[in-house]
Design a protein around this motif. Structure first.
Motif, mmCIF file in Angstrom:
data_model
loop_
_atom_site.group_PDB
_atom_site.id
_atom_site.type_symbol
_atom_site.label_atom_id
_atom_site.label_comp_id
_atom_site.label_asym_id
_atom_site.label_seq_id
_atom_site.Cartn_x
_atom_site.Cartn_y
_atom_site.Cartn_z
ATOM 1 N N SER A 3 0.706 -1.327 -0.052
ATOM 2 C CA SER A 3 0.065 0.134 -0.031
ATOM 3 C C SER A 3 0.851 1.405 -0.002
ATOM 4 N N ARG A 4 0.282 2.390 -0.422
ATOM 5 C CA ARG A 4 0.917 3.609 -0.355
ATOM 6 C C ARG A 4 1.255 4.045 0.838
ATOM 7 N N THR A 5 0.408 3.773 1.575
ATOM 8 C CA THR A 5 0.504 4.411 3.053
ATOM 9 C C THR A 5 1.847 3.804 3.683
ATOM 10 N N ALA A 6 1.934 2.557 3.522
ATOM 11 C CA ALA A 6 3.118 1.462 4.131
ATOM 12 C C ALA A 6 4.278 2.066 3.401
ATOM 13 N N VAL A 7 4.395 2.416 2.030
ATOM 14 C CA VAL A 7 5.601 3.069 1.350
ATOM 15 C C VAL A 7 6.010 4.361 1.975
ATOM 16 N N ASN A 8 4.915 5.264 2.321
ATOM 17 C CA ASN A 8 5.212 6.778 2.736
ATOM 18 C C ASN A 8 5.690 6.523 4.180
ATOM 19 N N ILE A 9 5.409 5.554 5.188
ATOM 20 C CA ILE A 9 5.931 5.080 6.347
ATOM 21 C C ILE A 9 7.072 4.795 6.341
ATOM 22 N N ALA A 10 7.529 4.031 5.289
ATOM 23 C CA ALA A 10 8.708 3.270 5.364
ATOM 24 C C ALA A 10 9.726 4.464 4.997
ATOM 25 N N LEU A 11 9.451 5.390 3.856
ATOM 26 C CA LEU A 11 10.375 6.269 3.279
ATOM 27 C C LEU A 11 10.309 7.325 4.536
ATOM 28 N N ILE A 36 13.204 6.340 6.791
ATOM 29 C CA ILE A 36 14.550 6.134 6.097
ATOM 30 C C ILE A 36 14.921 7.554 6.382
ATOM 31 N N GLY A 37 14.117 8.544 6.089
ATOM 32 C CA GLY A 37 14.435 9.996 5.962
ATOM 33 C C GLY A 37 14.869 10.262 7.486
ATOM 34 N N PHE A 38 14.064 9.952 8.290
ATOM 35 C CA PHE A 38 14.268 10.227 9.963
ATOM 36 C C PHE A 38 15.668 9.626 10.161
ATOM 37 N N GLY A 39 15.779 8.552 9.811
ATOM 38 C CA GLY A 39 16.950 7.705 10.329
ATOM 39 C C GLY A 39 18.193 8.651 9.633
ATOM 40 N N ALA A 40 18.037 9.366 8.445
ATOM 41 C CA ALA A 40 19.097 9.865 7.903
ATOM 42 C C ALA A 40 19.322 11.304 8.623
ATOM 43 N N VAL A 41 18.356 12.026 8.838
ATOM 44 C CA VAL A 41 18.491 13.152 9.581
ATOM 45 C C VAL A 41 18.977 12.979 11.070
ATOM 46 N N CYS A 42 18.828 11.843 11.421
ATOM 47 C CA CYS A 42 19.288 11.542 12.992
ATOM 48 C C CYS A 42 20.879 11.751 13.108
#
Length: 150
Positions: free
Chosen positions: A69-77, A80-86
């Motif tokens: 689902s698109r929601t699952a893809v958005n949550i995963a992205l 990943i973005g939050f992990g990169a920002v951390c």
């Protein structure tokens, strides 16, 4: 109770096989006009009459959904973005902490230098400071009336 010595005639019952493919019952022609009433003649001669069933409409085609689902893809992205920002936030906080420690050390160094300069001015070897007034050397003064001689 007495038992006969010879058993009597034994009746053996064989089950009747069930036919899976019964012949279709003949249909009585439908009467014209609404409501449509249908009659069926059963193999034993009975007639069953009832309203004809309208076939169920075909279900609407099911919309093809993606495997994920698109929601699952958005949550995963987002994760990943939050992990990169951390990582960047960690470096930023480390930089801010190092800068604060450096400024703290500069303040301490300035206090030590300025405090030492003040201490030298106050407790210097000259003994006293000239403030623009008249300097009187008491040791060389001679006061005759009180008989004070140094």
């Amino acid at each position: 109770m007495t038992y006969p010595e010879q058993p009597g005639a034994v009746e053996v019952h064989h089950p009747q096989p069930i036919t899976l493919h019964a012949p279709a019952a003949p249909l009585v022609p439908m009467q014209p006009g609404p409501p449509a009433v249908q009659s069926i003649v059963l193999p034993d001669g009975r007639v069953v009459t009832g309203y004809a069933l309208t076939p169920a409409p075909a279900p609407a085609p099911i919309e093809q959904r993606p495997a994920v689902s698109r929601t699952a893809v958005n949550i995963a992205l987002g994760g990943i973005g939050f992990g990169a920002v951390c990582g960047g936030l960690f470096l930023l906080t480390a930089f801010i902490a190092a800068l604060a420690a450096f400024i703290h050390q500069l303040i301490i160094l300035a206090a030590v230098i300025f405090g030492g300069w003040i201490a030298v001015q106050v407790f210097g070897t000259s003994g006293h400071r000239d403030h623009g007034g008249t300097t009187v050397n008491i040791r060389k003064a001679v006061i005759k009336r009180n008989h004070f001689r140094s």
